[in-house]
Design a protein around this motif. Structure first.
Motif, short mmCIF file in Angstrom:
data_model
loop_
_atom_site.label_atom_id
_atom_site.label_comp_id
_atom_site.label_asym_id
_atom_site.label_seq_id
_atom_site.Cartn_x
_atom_site.Cartn_y
_atom_site.Cartn_z
N VAL A 1 57.42 80.87 134.35
CA VAL A 1 57.41 82.24 133.80
C VAL A 1 57.68 82.23 132.30
CG1 VAL A 1 58.59 84.47 133.86
CG2 VAL A 1 57.97 83.33 136.00
N LEU A 2 58.66 81.46 131.85
CA LEU A 2 58.96 81.43 130.42
C LEU A 2 57.77 80.91 129.61
CD1 LEU A 2 62.66 80.23 130.49
CD2 LEU A 2 61.82 82.50 129.85
N HIS A 3 57.07 79.91 130.13
CA HIS A 3 55.86 79.44 129.46
C HIS A 3 54.79 80.54 129.45
CE1 HIS A 3 57.57 75.41 129.67
NE2 HIS A 3 56.61 75.02 128.85
N ALA A 4 54.59 81.20 130.59
CA ALA A 4 53.56 82.25 130.68
C ALA A 4 53.86 83.40 129.73
CB ALA A 4 53.47 82.76 132.11
N PHE A 5 55.12 83.77 129.59
CA PHE A 5 55.49 84.86 128.69
C PHE A 5 55.13 84.56 127.25
CE2 PHE A 5 59.15 86.90 131.36
CZ PHE A 5 58.22 87.39 132.26
N GLU A 6 55.06 83.27 126.90
CA GLU A 6 54.70 82.88 125.54
C GLU A 6 53.24 82.46 125.43
OE1 GLU A 6 57.36 80.10 123.71
OE2 GLU A 6 59.14 81.24 124.28
N GLY A 7 52.48 82.64 126.51
CA GLY A 7 51.07 82.28 126.50
C GLY A 7 50.84 80.78 126.46
N LYS A 8 51.82 80.01 126.95
CA LYS A 8 51.71 78.55 126.94
C LYS A 8 51.45 78.04 128.35
CE LYS A 8 54.91 78.00 123.09
NZ LYS A 8 56.19 77.43 122.67
N GLU B 1 61.39 79.58 136.85
CA GLU B 1 61.83 80.03 135.53
C GLU B 1 61.00 79.37 134.42
OE1 GLU B 1 66.57 80.94 136.31
OE2 GLU B 1 65.99 78.99 135.52
#
Length: 87
Positions: free
Chosen positions: A46-53, A43
């Motif tokens: 994925v949450l970091h990837a969704f924000e480009g972080k 989780e």
């Protein structure tokens, strides 16, 4: 927990996600290293990837390199669209 942090109540569901065997071993090792459940680690990634972080700092990336060596994981981002399953 800090009092300024906001708690987010969520609903989790069981899933049947299939992953490359060595990649899963590295992820499980990394989750254990951070004392997290595998789902919690995923989780966060994925949450970091969704924000480009980037989800990891240098120390964690070094641990990923170590675990990848232990489990012979030689895949990288360039391989993500070229993987085919062994028959």
């Amino acid at each position: 927990m800090k009092t300024s942090e906001t708690v987010r109540v969520i609903e989790r569901v069981q899933t049947g996600v299939r992953l490359e065997k060595r990649l899963l071993k590295v992820l499980k090792g990394l989750a254990e290293y951070h004392d997290l459940a595998l789902g919690d680690l995923l989780e966060g990634i994925v949450l970091h990837a969704f924000e480009g972080k980037l989800p990891f700092g240098e120390a964690t990336l070094e641990r990923v390199r170590q675990l990848s060596a232990v489990y012979d994981l030689d895949l990288g981002a360039v391989d993500s669209h070229r993987l085919v399953e062994h028959e």
